[in-house]
Write an enzyme that holds these catalytic residues in place. Structure first.
Site, mmCIF file in Angstrom:
data_model
loop_
_atom_site.group_PDB
_atom_site.id
_atom_site.type_symbol
_atom_site.label_atom_id
_atom_site.label_comp_id
_atom_site.label_asym_id
_atom_site.label_seq_id
_atom_site.Cartn_x
_atom_site.Cartn_y
_atom_site.Cartn_z
ATOM 1 N N HIS A 47 23.767 57.998 63.006
ATOM 2 C CA HIS A 47 22.475 58.695 62.933
ATOM 3 C C HIS A 47 22.472 59.777 61.855
ATOM 4 O O HIS A 47 23.225 60.748 61.941
ATOM 5 C CB HIS A 47 22.205 59.315 64.302
ATOM 6 C CG HIS A 47 20.881 59.965 64.445
ATOM 7 N ND1 HIS A 47 20.731 61.254 64.911
ATOM 8 C CD2 HIS A 47 19.629 59.504 64.219
ATOM 9 C CE1 HIS A 47 19.460 61.552 64.983
ATOM 10 N NE2 HIS A 47 18.767 60.521 64.555
ATOM 11 N N GLU A 74 21.611 55.547 59.423
ATOM 12 C CA GLU A 74 20.167 55.769 59.588
ATOM 13 C C GLU A 74 19.774 56.984 58.774
ATOM 14 O O GLU A 74 20.579 57.904 58.601
ATOM 15 C CB GLU A 74 19.867 55.988 61.076
ATOM 16 C CG GLU A 74 18.387 56.160 61.428
ATOM 17 C CD GLU A 74 17.958 57.614 61.548
ATOM 18 O OE1 GLU A 74 16.770 57.846 61.856
ATOM 19 O OE2 GLU A 74 18.794 58.522 61.317
ATOM 20 N N ASP A 76 16.122 59.533 57.122
ATOM 21 C CA ASP A 76 14.739 59.978 57.265
ATOM 22 C C ASP A 76 14.180 60.240 55.876
ATOM 23 O O ASP A 76 14.854 60.869 55.039
ATOM 24 C CB ASP A 76 14.661 61.267 58.085
ATOM 25 C CG ASP A 76 15.328 61.124 59.443
ATOM 26 O OD1 ASP A 76 14.716 60.518 60.330
ATOM 27 O OD2 ASP A 76 16.455 61.639 59.605
ATOM 28 N N HIS A 89 15.106 65.178 57.492
ATOM 29 C CA HIS A 89 14.564 64.911 58.820
ATOM 30 C C HIS A 89 13.369 65.791 59.151
ATOM 31 O O HIS A 89 12.298 65.299 59.492
ATOM 32 C CB HIS A 89 15.637 65.101 59.890
ATOM 33 C CG HIS A 89 15.112 64.925 61.279
ATOM 34 N ND1 HIS A 89 14.596 65.973 62.022
ATOM 35 C CD2 HIS A 89 14.999 63.821 62.064
ATOM 36 C CE1 HIS A 89 14.173 65.521 63.189
ATOM 37 N NE2 HIS A 89 14.417 64.222 63.244
ATOM 38 N N GLU A 157 13.929 55.292 58.021
ATOM 39 C CA GLU A 157 12.797 55.822 58.796
ATOM 40 C C GLU A 157 11.815 56.588 57.925
ATOM 41 O O GLU A 157 12.195 57.542 57.236
ATOM 42 C CB GLU A 157 13.291 56.738 59.914
ATOM 43 C CG GLU A 157 12.145 57.281 60.760
ATOM 44 C CD GLU A 157 12.603 58.123 61.925
ATOM 45 O OE1 GLU A 157 11.759 58.850 62.486
ATOM 46 O OE2 GLU A 157 13.803 58.071 62.271
#
Length: 298
Positions: A47, A74, A76, A89, A157
């Site tokens: 993450h 992952e 952002d 993020h 994301e």
């Protein structure tokens, strides 16, 4: 639940990207050995990189995940004032950079209020540990090239896309220009997700071949509507159950395959084992080593 009026309500909720908690029937189940036996071990996704051990969403974090042997990471993605996509993020730079020191008069330090050149000046590592001083906020292009160099795969994301109109098309363009929309990457190395159902639908409309994930917990009755545009329903681990995971797997997504679930953010052994017993397809975690060890024992 799905009378005509209820169906209309659900359609409206999906259009707005609203998150809805599962019904009682979706949360009532408990894991069973037979259910766990019928699923492969979940994929472990680091993450924001291995963010328990290095500053999130930096090269250091994805390099740490690589060094620990984790193939999936992952991130952002947000957009600067002058239109550059960057890896961040929060919609503010305050928590993970020294922006308050460098630009003390620019509160509340929103990502969208700073140019890419200004963000390049920021230290994105010292907040985590002095050993990471000098880490920078990567641009999306820089980040994609680093992930490629590391031979990693990506859960990508779009963060708060409602703040950045057109970010889906722009992000897909960067993915294309960095080689991430060829057949190999699309087939096995990329998932694009968002908390916004509208954003996920936009990605699916622009590139129907790309695997997509909706971040949230629709009710079991709503899953068929989400399955029109999402390949995954990626829910927080505290909101799911064995029955709910089964309900997800019972649906087929836009590519004709059973819906999947990558659950988040699982950072302890007991929660990892519990999620695996539910039959989730992936576990997103700040502590990928802890999860890997727990799954090997389970």
């Amino acid at each position: 639940m799905y009378a005509r009026a209820a169906a209309a309500t659900v359609a409206a909720l999906i259009g707005a990207g609203t998150l809805v908690l599962p019904t009682a029937s979706a949360t009532a189940g408990t894991p069973t050995a037979s259910r766990a036996a019928h699923h492969d071990r979940p994929l472990v996704v680091a993450h924001r990189g291995a963010s328990a051990y290095a500053p999130e969403n930096t090269f250091a974090a994805i390099d740490k995940a690589r060094d620990m042997g984790f193939r999936w990471v992952e991130n952002d993605v947000q957009r600067t004032k002058d239109g550059e996509l960057v890896i961040m993020h929060d919609d503010t730079l305050k928590r993970t950079t020294n922006v308050e020191e460098v630009f003390p008069d620019r509160a509340p330090w929103k990502v969208g209020d700073f140019t890419a050149a200004e963000i390049r000046q920021l230290d994105a590592g010292s907040w985590f540990s002095p050993k990471f001083a000098g880490q920078r906020v990567p641009t999306l292009e820089q980040y994609m090239r680093r992930v490629s160099r590391n031979h990693q795969s990506l859960v990508f994301e779009f963060k708060k896309p409602e703040l950045y109109p057109g970010i889906e098309k722009q992000g897909l363009r960067v993915l294309r220009d960095t080689g991430w929309l060829d057949r190999h990457h699309v087939k096995s190395k990329l998932v694009v997700q968002s908390f916004s159902a509208d954003s996920v639908k936009t990605v699916h409309a622009l590139r129907p071949d790309v695997k997509t994930g909706f971040l949230g917990t629709p009710t079991a009755a709503q899953l068929p509507a989400y399955a029109e545009f999402a390949d995954q329903i990626n829910s927080t681990h505290t909101a799911i159950s064995a029955d709910y995971v089964d309900a997800i797997h019972a649906q087929k997504g836009p590519h004709g395959k059973p819906l999947e679930i990558f659950t988040w953010t699982v950072n302890d052994a007991a929660s990892a084992v519990r999620a695996a017993e539910f039959g989730v397809n992936g576990i997103i975690t700040n502590t990928p080593d802890v999860v890997r060890k727990a799954l090997r024992k389970g």
